[in-house]
Every structure is written in C-alpha cells, then in structure tokens.
Motif scaffolding. Structure first.
Motif, PDB file in Angstrom:
ATOM      1  N   LEU A 392       0.930  -1.226  -0.096  1.00 33.69           N
ATOM      2  CA  LEU A 392      -0.017  -0.123  -0.040  1.00 33.69           C
ATOM      3  C   LEU A 392       0.790   1.264  -0.107  1.00 33.69           C
ATOM      4  CD1 LEU A 392      -2.704  -1.176   2.378  1.00 33.69           C
ATOM      5  CD2 LEU A 392      -3.209  -0.601  -0.025  1.00 33.69           C
ATOM      6  N   ALA A 393       2.015   1.110   0.565  1.00 29.27           N
ATOM      7  CA  ALA A 393       2.986   2.544   0.651  1.00 29.27           C
ATOM      8  C   ALA A 393       3.291   2.612  -0.724  1.00 29.27           C
ATOM      9  CB  ALA A 393       4.150   2.104   1.596  1.00 29.27           C
ATOM     10  N   THR A 394       3.715   1.335  -1.556  1.00 30.76           N
ATOM     11  CA  THR A 394       4.157   1.603  -2.945  1.00 30.76           C
ATOM     12  C   THR A 394       3.165   2.317  -3.567  1.00 30.76           C
ATOM     13  OG1 THR A 394       5.613  -0.292  -2.696  1.00 30.76           O
ATOM     14  CG2 THR A 394       5.073   0.433  -4.981  1.00 30.76           C
ATOM     15  N   LEU A 395       1.899   1.829  -3.728  1.00 27.84           N
ATOM     16  CA  LEU A 395       0.851   2.392  -4.423  1.00 27.84           C
ATOM     17  C   LEU A 395       0.657   3.965  -4.203  1.00 27.84           C
ATOM     18  CD1 LEU A 395      -1.687   2.217  -6.245  1.00 27.84           C
ATOM     19  CD2 LEU A 395      -3.183   1.279  -4.056  1.00 27.84           C
ATOM     20  N   SER A 396       0.733   4.105  -2.647  1.00 27.84           N
ATOM     21  CA  SER A 396       0.407   5.660  -2.234  1.00 27.84           C
ATOM     22  C   SER A 396       1.528   6.549  -2.903  1.00 27.84           C
ATOM     23  CB  SER A 396       0.205   5.706  -0.833  1.00 27.84           C
ATOM     24  OG  SER A 396      -0.653   4.817  -0.264  1.00 27.84           O
ATOM     25  N   ALA A 397       2.613   6.079  -2.998  1.00 30.65           N
ATOM     26  CA  ALA A 397       3.756   6.936  -3.506  1.00 30.65           C
ATOM     27  C   ALA A 397       3.552   6.945  -4.974  1.00 30.65           C
ATOM     28  CB  ALA A 397       5.043   6.260  -3.320  1.00 30.65           C
ATOM     29  N   LYS A 398       3.124   6.487  -5.670  1.00 31.64           N
ATOM     30  CA  LYS A 398       2.394   6.547  -7.110  1.00 31.64           C
ATOM     31  C   LYS A 398       1.450   7.631  -7.130  1.00 31.64           C
ATOM     32  CE  LYS A 398       3.692   1.937  -8.627  1.00 31.64           C
ATOM     33  NZ  LYS A 398       3.304   0.654  -9.288  1.00 31.64           N
ATOM     34  N   ILE A 399       0.452   7.314  -6.305  1.00 33.78           N
ATOM     35  CA  ILE A 399      -0.568   8.478  -6.510  1.00 33.78           C
ATOM     36  C   ILE A 399      -0.112   9.776  -6.120  1.00 33.78           C
ATOM     37  CG2 ILE A 399      -2.831   9.167  -5.018  1.00 33.78           C
ATOM     38  CD1 ILE A 399      -3.280   6.017  -4.852  1.00 33.78           C
ATOM     39  N   LEU A 400       0.832  10.042  -4.936  1.00 29.85           N
ATOM     40  CA  LEU A 400       1.315  11.159  -4.566  1.00 29.85           C
ATOM     41  C   LEU A 400       2.135  12.034  -5.791  1.00 29.85           C
ATOM     42  CD1 LEU A 400       2.230  10.505  -0.982  1.00 29.85           C
ATOM     43  CD2 LEU A 400       0.618  12.203  -1.697  1.00 29.85           C
ATOM     44  N   ASP A 401       2.965  11.252  -6.361  1.00 30.08           N
ATOM     45  CA  ASP A 401       3.744  11.709  -7.426  1.00 30.08           C
ATOM     46  C   ASP A 401       3.040  11.912  -8.625  1.00 30.08           C
ATOM     47  OD1 ASP A 401       6.122  10.930  -6.100  1.00 30.08           O
ATOM     48  OD2 ASP A 401       6.543   8.886  -7.191  1.00 30.08           O
TER      49      ASP A 401
END
Length: 470
Positions: A392-401
């Motif tokens: 989920l942290a990996t997915l969230s990083a993509k969203i933030l970017d």
C-alpha cells in the motif's frame, strides 16, 4: 454558495492495478445459503447470534465486516432491533477475537467445522467473557441456551449442538483458570495478530500498549458542526435542549456523551452537523483555503473531508474516487448539506480524468492499511497482513507523485493517511519531499489514538507540502 446538485461523472476507471486485496485466513464458503431461512423468533438472541456468526465467519474468510453484515441482515430477515443486536455482537466479537479463539482452542481438540460453528462459539464466548469490569450484556445461561438453539436450527451445525452446549458450559465452570491460561498469549491478551503487536512495539516503544488498548475501545460519536449554517455554541445549546450531553473537542468538533442514531441527532437532516472523527476534521483547516481556489480531493469517499472543505470556503472542488458506489455516498452527503462539487470515478494514480488545469490545493487521503481506525473497524486487524504495508505504501507513493504534477507552483498538497505505521506515514512523507524537492510546512504529523481525553481521535498522519516556483 449555490444549492445545486453535485455534478456526478461516473465513468469506468482506467485499467490500473487496484489496491491489494486482503487475504483470507482460511477458506470459507457462503455460510447462509440462498433460500435458507432460519426457524428462529425474529426478536430473539438466537437470531442475533446466527446473524453475527454469519458475519464473523465471512470476515474470517476475507470479507470486510460492513459488507458481511449486509449479507447477514438480508439472509436472516432481521427486524431493525435485531439488526442492531447482530451488529453489536459482531463488533464485540471482532474486538475480542484473539481471546475468544484462544479460549476455544483450549476447550476443543481441533478447530470446529464448519467455519460458521467456530464463529458461533466465538460470538457466544465474547458475550459471556466480558472484559474485566464490564457488565455482561446478557445472562450467561441465556447465551448458552440461545447458542445451542442456533446450532440445532442450522442444517450444517445441528450435529454439533451437544458440543456447543458442552464447550460453553465448560467455560462457565472453568472460566478463571481458562482465562488466566490464555492471557499468557499476546494475541489473546491484546486481541491483535502477533505481527501487529510486534509492529506497534517497534514503532512506539513507550506507547504501544495504550495504542492497542485504544483500538479495542468503543469509539465516540463525534460531530462536525457546519459553520455555514450555525455556530458551535448554538449547536451545543440545541443538543442540550434535546437532552443530549456533548463536549466541544475541536474548532468544529463536538463529541456526544452517548452514541445515538443519526436520525435522533438534532439538525442532522437539515445539514447542521455531520459525523466525522475529531482528528479527521483537521484536514480541511490545514489546507489554508481561500475563496475561488481550485481544490482537488483525491480518494474522496465517503466525502467527509470534501464537505468540510466546502463548509469552510467558497471554492471549486473536484472529488475523485476509484469506486463509483462510494462516490454516491459523497453525492448524498453534499446534497444533505446543500453543497456542490464535481465528482469523478477514476483511479487517483491516472491522469485520464484531469483537464490539464493545475489546482491551488490538493488533499491526498491515500490508500493505507487503515491501522489507525481499528476502534471503528475492528475487523481490519484480522484482514490485514504484514506485507500489506509495503504494497500500500508503494501504491500511495505512485498516487502522490501523480498528483504533484497537478499542483500549481506555490500551491499546497496535504498528504493524509489513517495509518499508524511509519512506513506509510513519516517515511513516505520524507521520501516524497526528497523526490520532489518539496517544501514541508507545519502540520501535526502522526496523531496516535491513545484513548486519553486530549487524544480522543483516530490514528491519522498529516504532512503538508508546498510546491516551489520554478
């Protein structure tokens, strides 16, 4: 602000990887087959136990508790009063599941089958094994009798009605010894999976026990007063006039002394207040909103923060969420409050929905393990796995970017999670600031749910960033 309907644009989401699904702890088939109708009194504890056991078995098979309860309500044809009892028992069982399953393990040579039987026993044990100092909600022998009645009425459990009777009566006879024995096991003592306990210890060496205890407590009912329509003092007086005790715990946050249904909350239907955790109410205030701004609320459902933004300032809001059904909830909340926003059903890590115009403010309430809201959703601890945090942290990083490119220079992005795990919160924020050379502004950081009067909120994390002008 005009009182027009929200603009709702429900379109198929782009074909992108979805958030990781939680895995089942063991396989479970639908526990109340279509066409089955229990021969139980509609207002009986037996029917409530059957519905709760149905929901608990579904959760242990990987379903979220709210959806599991909807299934249970439908199959049992429960009355509104019995639905309330089903929900109360199911939530109580989720909060005590580690302890109940450990007790069951001591009293049985192997896991009871089918899964519905194990769930029924856990529900019954949770009702007669009240936490220290808490009053039991039902007479003990009534629970035993009604649990046996459930087993006898169900085609898959009728063979085990004698076992249900024997196990529960043994617990009543040997309660002190059995409880003492299981409390040597951390999972039974704290009612969390072992990995969760270990993670809390590692992240918060001095506060982990208070955090775990707070997650097992009944959450308060906290309201957000709509300052467009009334003031906090005026609303507190309205509650007092209705005989409802309440305390102000934030700029617009009012905590009721006792939880009640929304239908009984004065002014709720007229949009004077909304249900929202005190910690979650900080989001809109941190955005530093001004009239006329373009604001994006990403991952917006069910819309509490969207509505709060519009209550604080006359701004142009676009709210997106990947789930069209959840966006309907946002639309309903906006209509009740007389507010307007543009709603779009798309994944936040895509750009297909974006018109290319940058936003002045972006609220990024990104996907996470939801480890900070377990007091409201006690099933989460049993559904999540240790590896979900990284995924989920990996997915969230993509969203933030992805969202960062949509922010205008000098604009502000507020990163929010309802997680207590540093990998999803502070570590994520620090890495984001480095990747984008973003200026980090003052924000609360990690809010821990420690159960004290001064920290009567969920576990949330806030980081605020400003985009530097080129």
């Amino acid at each position: 602000m005009t009182n027009k309907r929200p603009t709702l644009s429900i379109k198929p989401a782009a074909a992108k990887p979805a958030a990781p699904r939680v895995r089942a702890s063991y396989e479970v088939k639908p526990v109340l087959q279509p066409g089955y109708r229990p021969n139980l009194k509609p207002d009986s504890l037996a029917l409530a136990l059957l519905g709760a056991a149905n929901a608990v078995a579904q959760v242990r098979g990987g379903a979220a508790l709210p959806q599991a309860l909807l299934t249970a309500f439908g199959v049992t044809n429960a009355t509104p009063q019995t639905r309330g009892a089903i929900q109360d028992i199911a939530y109580r069982t989720m909060r005590q599941l580690g302890r109940s399953e450990a007790l069951l393990g001591l009293m049985t040579s192997k896991a009871p089958e089918p899964a519905m039987l194990a769930a029924l026993l856990c529900c019954a044990i949770s009702l007669i094994d009240s936490p220290e100092g808490a009053a039991a909600p039902y007479e003990e022998f009534t629970v035993v009798d009604q649990a046996v009645t459930v087993a006898a009425s169900h085609p898959d459990m009728a063979h085990a009605k004698g076992m249900v009777n024997a196990v529960l009566r043994r617990f009543l006879r040997e309660r002190a010894e059995l409880v003492t024995q299981v409390l040597t096991q951390p999972v039974a003592q704290y009612n969390y999976p072992q990995w969760w306990i270990d993670a809390a210890k590692a992240a918060y060496p001095s506060a982990w026990q208070a955090i775990l205890a707070a997650g097992n407590a009944q959450p308060p009912l906290t309201l957000r007063v709509n300052v467009r329509k009334t003031s906090v003092p005026a609303y507190l007086q309205l509650l007092q006039d209705a005989g409802i005790g309440a305390t102000q715990i934030g700029p617009s946050a009012v905590r009721l002394d006792k939880a009640i249904g929304v239908a009984a909350i004065p002014g709720f239907d007229q949009g004077l207040s909304s249900v929202q955790d005190a910690g979650a109410q900080l989001a809109a205030t941190l955005l530093d909103l001004h009239k006329g701004m373009r604001v994006l609320d990403a991952c917006a459902a069910p819309g509490g923060k969207t509505c709060h933004i519009l209550e604080l300032a006359e701004v142009d809001v676009t709210a997106i969420d990947s789930d069209p059904k959840r966006l309907v909830r946002v639309e309903e909340n906006l209509e009740r409050l007389g507010l307007s926003a543009t709603l779009k059903a798309f994944e936040a890590q895509t750009t297909v929905w974006w018109d290319g115009q940058q936003y002045d403010r972006i609220l990024a309430d990104v996907p996470c393990t939801a480890s900070g809201i377990v007091r409201r959703h006690p099933d989460i601890r049993w559904l999540r796995r240790k590896g979900d945090t990284l995924q989920l942290a990996t997915l969230s990083a993509k969203i933030l970017d992805n969202l960062w490119q949509m922010l205008r220079p000098n604009g502000k992005l507020l990163f929010v999670t309802c997680s207590i795990w540093p990998q999803e919160s502070e570590a994520q924020a620090a890495a984001f600031a480095v990747r984008h050379n973003a200026t980090r502004l003052d924000a609360p950081g990690q809010l821990l749910p420690e159960g004290s009067a001064s920290a009567d909120h969920d576990g949330l994390f806030y980081a605020l960033f400003q985009k530097n002008a080129a």
